[in-house]
Scaffold this motif. Structure first.
Motif, PDB file in Angstrom:
ATOM      1  N   ASP A 345      -4.576 -12.772  62.897  1.00 38.65           N
ATOM      2  CA  ASP A 345      -4.735 -11.340  62.610  1.00 38.65           C
ATOM      3  C   ASP A 345      -4.445 -11.114  61.130  1.00 38.65           C
ATOM      4  O   ASP A 345      -3.359 -11.453  60.639  1.00 38.65           O
ATOM      5  CB  ASP A 345      -3.749 -10.549  63.467  1.00 38.65           C
ATOM      6  CG  ASP A 345      -3.896  -9.041  63.289  1.00 38.65           C
ATOM      7  OD1 ASP A 345      -4.590  -8.608  62.347  1.00 38.65           O
ATOM      8  OD2 ASP A 345      -3.304  -8.309  64.099  1.00 38.65           O
ATOM      9  N   PRO A 346      -5.403 -10.561  60.350  1.00 43.87           N
ATOM     10  CA  PRO A 346      -5.177 -10.356  58.917  1.00 43.87           C
ATOM     11  C   PRO A 346      -3.944  -9.540  58.600  1.00 43.87           C
ATOM     12  O   PRO A 346      -3.361  -9.694  57.517  1.00 43.87           O
ATOM     13  CB  PRO A 346      -6.453  -9.619  58.478  1.00 43.87           C
ATOM     14  CG  PRO A 346      -7.492 -10.101  59.426  1.00 43.87           C
ATOM     15  CD  PRO A 346      -6.784 -10.228  60.750  1.00 43.87           C
ATOM     16  N   ALA A 347      -3.520  -8.690  59.535  1.00 44.69           N
ATOM     17  CA  ALA A 347      -2.319  -7.887  59.299  1.00 44.69           C
ATOM     18  C   ALA A 347      -1.088  -8.750  59.068  1.00 44.69           C
ATOM     19  O   ALA A 347      -0.087  -8.282  58.490  1.00 44.69           O
ATOM     20  CB  ALA A 347      -2.090  -6.937  60.476  1.00 44.69           C
ATOM     21  N   GLN A 348      -1.140 -10.018  59.485  1.00 44.68           N
ATOM     22  CA  GLN A 348      -0.011 -10.916  59.310  1.00 44.68           C
ATOM     23  C   GLN A 348       0.000 -11.594  57.941  1.00 44.68           C
ATOM     24  O   GLN A 348       0.936 -12.305  57.602  1.00 44.68           O
ATOM     25  CB  GLN A 348      -0.045 -11.997  60.399  1.00 44.68           C
ATOM     26  CG  GLN A 348      -0.097 -11.456  61.816  1.00 44.68           C
ATOM     27  CD  GLN A 348       1.058 -10.506  62.109  1.00 44.68           C
ATOM     28  OE1 GLN A 348       2.215 -10.799  61.759  1.00 44.68           O
ATOM     29  NE2 GLN A 348       0.748  -9.374  62.734  1.00 44.68           N
ATOM     30  N   SER A 349      -1.060 -11.381  57.165  1.00 43.39           N
ATOM     31  CA  SER A 349      -1.161 -12.009  55.841  1.00 43.39           C
ATOM     32  C   SER A 349      -0.636 -11.073  54.757  1.00 43.39           C
ATOM     33  O   SER A 349      -1.032  -9.901  54.683  1.00 43.39           O
ATOM     34  CB  SER A 349      -2.614 -12.375  55.531  1.00 43.39           C
ATOM     35  OG  SER A 349      -3.056 -13.451  56.323  1.00 43.39           O
ATOM     36  N   ARG A 350       0.231 -11.588  53.933  1.00 38.22           N
ATOM     37  CA  ARG A 350       0.841 -10.789  52.862  1.00 38.22           C
ATOM     38  C   ARG A 350      -0.225 -10.272  51.895  1.00 38.22           C
ATOM     39  O   ARG A 350      -0.132  -9.142  51.418  1.00 38.22           O
ATOM     40  CB  ARG A 350       1.865 -11.640  52.121  1.00 38.22           C
ATOM     41  CG  ARG A 350       2.627 -10.886  51.032  1.00 38.22           C
ATOM     42  CD  ARG A 350       3.643 -11.798  50.362  1.00 38.22           C
ATOM     43  NE  ARG A 350       4.359 -11.133  49.296  1.00 38.22           N
ATOM     44  CZ  ARG A 350       5.202 -11.738  48.465  1.00 38.22           C
ATOM     45  NH1 ARG A 350       5.447 -13.044  48.624  1.00 38.22           N
ATOM     46  NH2 ARG A 350       5.807 -11.072  47.503  1.00 38.22           N
ATOM     47  N   PHE A 351      -1.223 -11.107  51.609  1.00 34.50           N
ATOM     48  CA  PHE A 351      -2.264 -10.678  50.681  1.00 34.50           C
ATOM     49  C   PHE A 351      -3.036  -9.482  51.242  1.00 34.50           C
ATOM     50  O   PHE A 351      -3.371  -8.541  50.507  1.00 34.50           O
ATOM     51  CB  PHE A 351      -3.229 -11.834  50.392  1.00 34.50           C
ATOM     52  CG  PHE A 351      -4.271 -11.499  49.361  1.00 34.50           C
ATOM     53  CD1 PHE A 351      -3.942 -11.372  48.024  1.00 34.50           C
ATOM     54  CD2 PHE A 351      -5.594 -11.301  49.725  1.00 34.50           C
ATOM     55  CE1 PHE A 351      -4.900 -11.050  47.067  1.00 34.50           C
ATOM     56  CE2 PHE A 351      -6.564 -10.984  48.781  1.00 34.50           C
ATOM     57  CZ  PHE A 351      -6.208 -10.861  47.450  1.00 34.50           C
ATOM     58  N   TRP A 352      -3.322  -9.490  52.539  1.00 28.80           N
ATOM     59  CA  TRP A 352      -4.024  -8.362  53.160  1.00 28.80           C
ATOM     60  C   TRP A 352      -3.190  -7.084  53.058  1.00 28.80           C
ATOM     61  O   TRP A 352      -3.731  -5.993  52.819  1.00 28.80           O
ATOM     62  CB  TRP A 352      -4.318  -8.691  54.623  1.00 28.80           C
ATOM     63  CG  TRP A 352      -4.998  -7.576  55.374  1.00 28.80           C
ATOM     64  CD1 TRP A 352      -4.447  -6.762  56.301  1.00 28.80           C
ATOM     65  CD2 TRP A 352      -6.360  -7.152  55.229  1.00 28.80           C
ATOM     66  NE1 TRP A 352      -5.354  -5.862  56.761  1.00 28.80           N
ATOM     67  CE2 TRP A 352      -6.546  -6.079  56.124  1.00 28.80           C
ATOM     68  CE3 TRP A 352      -7.420  -7.580  54.448  1.00 28.80           C
ATOM     69  CZ2 TRP A 352      -7.770  -5.422  56.242  1.00 28.80           C
ATOM     70  CZ3 TRP A 352      -8.649  -6.930  54.569  1.00 28.80           C
ATOM     71  CH2 TRP A 352      -8.807  -5.871  55.457  1.00 28.80           C
TER      72      TRP A 352
END
Length: 461
Positions: A345-352
């Motif tokens: 899930d992109p929500a878990q990526s700091r960059f996102w």
């Protein structure tokens, strides 16, 4: 009155244009068409030479065209039924693996969609000729008869705006060939009428990709109305497909060389096969390459705008963005350092988290389309596995509703007010010529053009 003859020597400033420059021809025929007619003529002649080498599936006799339309429609609808059956059996979408690919498609076909119907513009001066009645009516219907909520170009512009896809300047030249052909035919109808009729015959048939596109866009939460409208209006019974076949028969010479006329119709029909198709655009999509393209373009203006506080793999952000060709390595470095978690899930990526959300430090840097590319690239396999429950983060509301014209006031209606005042000073013939000018591909979707179309449509009543 639209200019349909060759420009004078003083006007022919664009004759130096290379035939391999469809983008410049596309723009020129919209901005200053009278200066590009000679080039447009050469361009069409070259395209027709290419078309002559292709195999044509039209019937040998034009009298068989209506049955050909019905048979083609039956094959398309049967193929669509088979597609729906496969989807019911659990097969994935055929065209769009994700929303990014769908938006890529919308942008890629925009140069063609933004001149929708333009090949018919040149028949308007002959609107009283009954042989051309079906072509005139088709053009008016492409223009929504002056109603913005039905004007095809207005609808497509709204669709592009909803997803921030208006920037089409960087598209390859191949994406402009179809539109250049359409504009050239529209401005040279007097010299290429049989070819125009043939092109119209091909373009107005119901293709399978239109049905599938409509279905899959809706499935992805993208407003499919523009495409749905073409499914209904191009029907083989009373719609544009039927009218296109009738136009061939209506204009078939009874005292001239009918065989020569039909040969030219067939060549015009084959022009449809020369340009980039919708499925070509769809199949050219590579998520990673498109993301790299967008980020490389973004890097051109982002260089030297970051502080040196943050370093990734020993290099500052400015250093990563300082030269072209480093985006892939930069993303790999972000992934290695834990800023990006692929296939999750992109929500878990700091960059996102830096780019998405009203309070995100980089809010507004990326457009809706660019965010979708980044989202789908990060999500990867997660997007496929969790698709049924995945929230549609970027779904836009349905198509815009046009404003009530009766409520127009002040500067918002200035164009219409000026036009109405101008028309009151003109006699009947001059008035009609002025309306036709404003119904050109470059103007019909604007306020004055929409009003002109409504007034012209009254002449047809």
């Amino acid at each position: 009155m639209p200019t349909l003859s060759s420009p004078t020597p003083s006007q022919a400033v664009a004759t130096h244009l290379s035939l391999s420059s469809p983008i410049e021809l596309y723009r020129g025929l919209q901005q200053t068409p009278e200066q590009y007619l000679a080039v447009a003529r050469n361009f069409l002649q070259e395209q027709l030479k290419k078309a002559a080498k292709l195999k044509c599936d039209l019937p040998d006799s034009p009298e068989d065209l209506h049955q050909w339309v019905i048979d083609g429609n039956a094959r398309t609808t049967q193929a669509y039924k088979q597609y729906l059956d496969t989807r019911k059996q659990g097969q994935p979408r055929r065209y769009f693996a994700n929303r990014s690919q769908a938006l890529f498609f919308l942008r890629g076909v925009a140069p063609t969609k933004l001149v929708d119907g333009s090949w018919l513009y040149g028949v308007l001066p002959q609107w009283q000729d009954l042989r051309l009645h079906t072509l005139v009516r088709t053009y008016l219907e492409e223009l929504g008869e002056g109603e913005p909520e039905q004007n095809h170009v207005v609808l497509y512009k709204q669709l592009l705006a909803q997803h921030e896809l208006e920037d089409i300047e960087s598209l390859p030249a191949s994406h402009f060939v179809q539109g250049a052909q359409q504009l050239a035919l529209g401005h040279l109808a007097q010299d290429f009428l049989p070819e125009l009729i043939g092109y119209n015959l091909g373009y107005e048939q119901l293709p399978l990709h239109l049905l599938i596109t409509t279905y899959e866009l809706n499935e992805l939460g993208i407003d499919p109305y523009y495409f749905q409208l073409h499914v209904t209006i191009d029907n083989a019974d009373t719609g544009h497909a039927h009218k296109a076949a009738s136009a061939v028969l209506d204009n078939l010479p009874v005292t001239g060389n009918a065989q020569m006329f039909y040969r030219r119709v067939r060549l015009g029909y084959l022009l449809n096969d020369l340009a980039l198709s919708s499925t070509d655009v769809i199949n050219s999509f590579c998520l990673e390459q498109e993301l790299y393209r967008v980020l490389e373009q973004k890097a051109l203006v982002a260089r030297n705008m970051h502080s040196d506080f943050c370093r990734i793999e020993g290099r500052t952000i400015n250093e990563w963005l300082s030269q072209q060709g480093q985006i892939g390595d930069f993303l790999a470095a972000l992934e290695k350092r834990g800023w990006i978690h692929r296939d999750e899930d992109p929500a878990q990526s700091r960059f996102w988290q830096l780019v998405q959300g009203n309070r995100a430090p980089m809010f507004g840097v990326f457009s809706h389309y660019e965010l979708q590319l980044l989202h789908d690239w990060i999500a990867g396999e997660w997007l496929i596995n969790d698709q049924p429950n995945r929230p549609k983060k970027f779904v836009q509301p349905g198509r815009n509703q046009s404003q009530d014209n009766s409520a127009r006031a002040g500067d918002f209606s200035a164009e219409q007010q000026i036009l109405e005042k101008e028309l009151r000073t003109l006699d009947g013939a001059s008035r009609t010529r002025r309306l036709i000018q404003l119904m050109s591909p470059a103007h019909h979707y604007k306020p004055a053009g929409l009003l002109a179309t409504r007034l012209f449509n009254q002449l047809q009543a």
